[in-house]
Scaffold this active site. Structure first.
Site, mmCIF file in Angstrom:
data_model
loop_
_atom_site.group_PDB
_atom_site.id
_atom_site.type_symbol
_atom_site.label_atom_id
_atom_site.label_comp_id
_atom_site.label_asym_id
_atom_site.label_seq_id
_atom_site.Cartn_x
_atom_site.Cartn_y
_atom_site.Cartn_z
ATOM 1 N N ARG A 15 0.802 -1.221 0.000
ATOM 2 C CA ARG A 15 0.000 0.000 0.000
ATOM 3 C C ARG A 15 0.842 1.283 0.000
ATOM 4 N NH1 ARG A 15 -3.696 -2.118 4.887
ATOM 5 N NH2 ARG A 15 -1.881 -3.473 5.093
ATOM 6 N N GLY A 101 7.469 -3.715 12.750
ATOM 7 C CA GLY A 101 8.308 -2.707 12.097
ATOM 8 C C GLY A 101 7.523 -1.526 11.579
ATOM 9 N N TYR A 363 32.314 34.113 -1.562
ATOM 10 C CA TYR A 363 32.608 32.699 -1.350
ATOM 11 C C TYR A 363 33.922 32.584 -0.599
ATOM 12 C CZ TYR A 363 34.224 27.974 -1.936
ATOM 13 O OH TYR A 363 34.704 26.721 -1.666
HETATM 14 C C1 UD1 Z 1 -1.669 -6.807 11.844
HETATM 15 C C2 UD1 Z 1 -2.482 -7.712 12.776
HETATM 16 C C3 UD1 Z 1 -3.767 -6.973 13.197
HETATM 17 C C4 UD1 Z 1 -3.415 -5.652 13.831
HETATM 18 C C5 UD1 Z 1 -2.495 -4.803 12.943
HETATM 19 C C6 UD1 Z 1 -1.967 -3.628 13.711
HETATM 20 C C7 UD1 Z 1 -2.097 -10.073 12.218
HETATM 21 C C8 UD1 Z 1 -2.602 -11.255 11.492
HETATM 22 N N1 UD1 Z 1 -2.815 -8.952 12.113
HETATM 23 O O1 UD1 Z 1 -2.451 -6.624 10.657
HETATM 24 O O2 UD1 Z 1 -4.489 -7.779 14.104
HETATM 25 O O3 UD1 Z 1 -4.600 -4.934 14.125
HETATM 26 O O4 UD1 Z 1 -1.360 -5.581 12.494
HETATM 27 O O5 UD1 Z 1 -1.166 -2.780 12.940
HETATM 28 O O6 UD1 Z 1 -1.090 -10.168 12.886
HETATM 29 N N2 UD1 Z 1 4.993 -9.157 8.425
HETATM 30 C C9 UD1 Z 1 6.044 -10.026 8.256
HETATM 31 N N3 UD1 Z 1 5.827 -11.174 7.560
HETATM 32 C C10 UD1 Z 1 4.615 -11.518 7.061
HETATM 33 C C11 UD1 Z 1 3.553 -10.608 7.226
HETATM 34 C C12 UD1 Z 1 3.757 -9.422 7.932
HETATM 35 O O7 UD1 Z 1 7.156 -9.764 8.701
HETATM 36 O O8 UD1 Z 1 4.527 -12.583 6.454
HETATM 37 C C13 UD1 Z 1 5.238 -7.892 9.176
HETATM 38 C C14 UD1 Z 1 5.060 -6.652 8.320
HETATM 39 O O9 UD1 Z 1 6.292 -6.244 7.749
HETATM 40 C C15 UD1 Z 1 4.551 -5.636 9.334
HETATM 41 C C16 UD1 Z 1 3.845 -6.470 10.372
HETATM 42 O O10 UD1 Z 1 4.286 -7.803 10.217
HETATM 43 O O11 UD1 Z 1 5.620 -4.936 9.958
HETATM 44 C C17 UD1 Z 1 2.321 -6.398 10.231
HETATM 45 O O12 UD1 Z 1 1.943 -6.880 8.950
HETATM 46 P P1 UD1 Z 1 0.723 -6.279 8.155
HETATM 47 O O13 UD1 Z 1 0.579 -7.047 6.911
HETATM 48 O O14 UD1 Z 1 0.852 -4.808 8.060
HETATM 49 O O15 UD1 Z 1 -0.476 -6.676 9.148
HETATM 50 P P2 UD1 Z 1 -1.872 -5.962 9.282
HETATM 51 O O16 UD1 Z 1 -2.774 -6.419 8.205
HETATM 52 O O17 UD1 Z 1 -1.680 -4.508 9.464
HETATM 53 CA CA CA Z 2 0.064 -3.053 9.343
#
Ligand code: UD1
Ligand code: CA
Length: 454
Positions: A15, A101, A363
């Site tokens: 996104r 992160g 300068y």
């Molecule tokens: C996640 C949570 C959600 C919470 C939200 C808060 C889960 C399933 N959902 O959703 O409940 O409300 O964060 O911000 O945990 N990442 C990895 N590897 C992966 C997927 C994600 O390292 O395979 C890391 C991403 O880099 C990121 C974090 O995990 O830093 C969160 O991932 P993201 O996909 O943004 O989760 P959300 O859909 O926001």
């Molecule tokens: Ca997120």
């Protein structure tokens, strides 16, 4: 009990619509992930593991930390799968704290509260009430107790009404977490292994789940797109300016200043609108920064005033200097006390000693200027011969007329005067007037050219 902190940073961040991995997007001049690593290191722990994947090597090269270890998640199958990658090297008898992160504004104190509330044996989940919970995982409670989390995409219409959301931050004993992660499935809307499913598993195993509410919405905001990145930037800037105002720094408008690094201020510092501070900047007592200035990695001595529209980088001043308007100080510019640098003057790798003035259109590069020197308008140090840089030395009390070229290496003696328009290529002796320019002649009978055919 030891503490292992796992930071999830492997996701792509679609996104953001950017070539730069999401966790490296800049917030207050530093990558998102650097903020989270700093927060982790502020807690007492000797084990911080970053799970990385998307943008792999670039992320590893950009981020550094004292106790950092890295776990690769080559393919991203969800937050639960991400944590699994970090578990083999995590000691079983440690507690684990999971950070994201892309949640960069969390304060160490909030995490400490979560760790205290959860204790050594339970599961702690950091939550918050949001006006608009769209997109976040919802915390489902029964009789006041947390029973599970449901992701937005999996939630029923009734569950979508819940305003308490999961921030993603949780803590629990490592051995329990390992067992739960092994049992995770991916039967959900996104086909991912959701870390959040461990909440329901804990409840099933009779482990108490503490839903600890953060009281500050901005602190737990997750950053997924550029709009949220800009919101987080404003929230963080407000926090930084707030701290400085508490310490007594004055701002014309707290909303119109940007601090991208660290800003240390003495007493009675005043900062007007649209000042941008980058890197490490120190302002001594009574420093005034007028409107529209960019100041990076510099130290300004007590009582110094920076007038509008200056660019100052890698510079140092003593007490009571005046800079600008419209001046540029480049790395290695060093002003001692009571020095005046005026409009359209560029100073680089030069020392200007006490009470000297360079007021207009000059300068000055690779130069040592003594005390009480006056450098006239339009004076240029010709420090570069096309291959090498050379130094210019100007002795105490010298007076350099307007429009002088000083061809380095060259030396002007103490108390010397250099006539306006001089191009100086040989030393100018102390206390004497040196003039080096073509003699003025008037051509008799000369006619102005006229346009052909007129
Ligand atoms: C996640 C949570 C959600 C919470 C939200 C808060 C889960 C399933 N959902 O959703 O409940 O409300 O964060 O911000 O945990 N990442 C990895 N590897 C992966 C997927 C994600 O390292 O395979 C890391 C991403 O880099 C990121 C974090 O995990 O830093 C969160 O991932 P993201 O996909 O943004 O989760 P959300 O859909 O926001
Ligand atoms: Ca997120």
């Amino acid at each position: 009990m030891g503490l292992s902190i796992i930071i999830l940073a492997a996701g792509q961040g679609t996104r953001m619509r950017s070539d730069l991995p999401k966790v490296l997007q800049p917030l207050a001049g530093r990558p998102l992930l650097a903020h989270v690593v700093a927060t982790a290191e502020a807690l007492s722990t000797d084990d911080v593991c970053v799970v990385y994947g998307h943008g792999g090597e670039l992320v590893r090269e950009t981020i550094s930390g004292e106790h950092l270890r890295w776990a690769l998640q080559a393919e991203q199958h969800g937050t639960g799968h991400a944590v699994m990658q970090a578990m083999p090297e995590t000691p079983d008898d440690n507690r684990v704290l999971i950070l994201f992160g892309d949640v960069p504004l969390l304060l160490p104190g909030t995490l400490q509260n979560l760790l205290i509330d959860a204790g050594d044996h339970d599961l702690g989940v950091l939550t918050v009430d949001l006006e608009d919970p769209t997109g976040y995982g919802r915390i489902v409670r029964k009789d006041g107790l947390v029973v599970r989390n449901v992701e937005h995409k999996d939630a029923t219409l009734a569950e979508q009404e819940i305003r308490e959301i999961n921030t993603g931050v949780m803590c629990c004993p490592a051995d329990r977490l390992k067992a739960w992660l092994e049992r995770l499935g991916n039967d959900n809307a996104q086909g991912e292994y959701y870390l959040t499913d461990v909440i329901a598993m804990a409840v099933a195993d009779g482990v108490t789940v503490h839903g600890v509410k953060a009281d500050n919405e901005a602190e737990v905001m997750g950053i997924n797109d550029k709009k949220q990145l800009a919101e987080a930037e404003r929230a963080l800037q407000a926090r930084l300016v707030d701290e400085l105002m508490t310490e007594g720094v004055g701002f014309a408008d707290p909303a119109r200043v940007d601090i991208r690094g660290t800003l240390k201020c003495g007493k009675d510092v005043f900062i007007d609108v649209n000042a941008v501070f980058e890197g490490r900047v120190e302002l001594g007592d009574g420093v005034t920064i007028e409107a529209h200035n960019v100041i990076r990695d510099s130290r300004l001595g007590a009582g110094t005033a920076v007038h509008p529209h200056c660019h100052i980088e890698g510079a140092k001043t003593g007490a009571d200097c005046e800079i600008g308007p419209f001046a540029r100080m480049r790395p290695g510019a060093e002003l001692r006390d009571r020095v005046k640098i005026g409009n359209f003057v560029e100073i680089k790798k030069s020392i200007v000693a006490d009470g000297s003035k360079v007021n207009h259109l000059s300068y000055i590069g690779d130069t040592d200027i003594g005390t009480l020197v006056n450098v006239g308008a339009g004076t240029i140090t010709c420090n570069y011969d096309g291959a090498n840089k050379h130094r210019t030395t100007i002795g105490d009390g010298a007076f350099i007329g307007s429009g002088v070229n000083l061809i380095a290496p060259v030396e002007v003696g103490a108390g010397a005067n250099i006539g306006a328009g001089t191009t100086l290529s040989k030393p100018a002796p102390a206390d004497k007037l040196t003039v080096g320019r073509a003699r003025q002649v008037t051509i008799e009978g000369w006619k102005r050219p006229v346009k052909k055919g007129s």
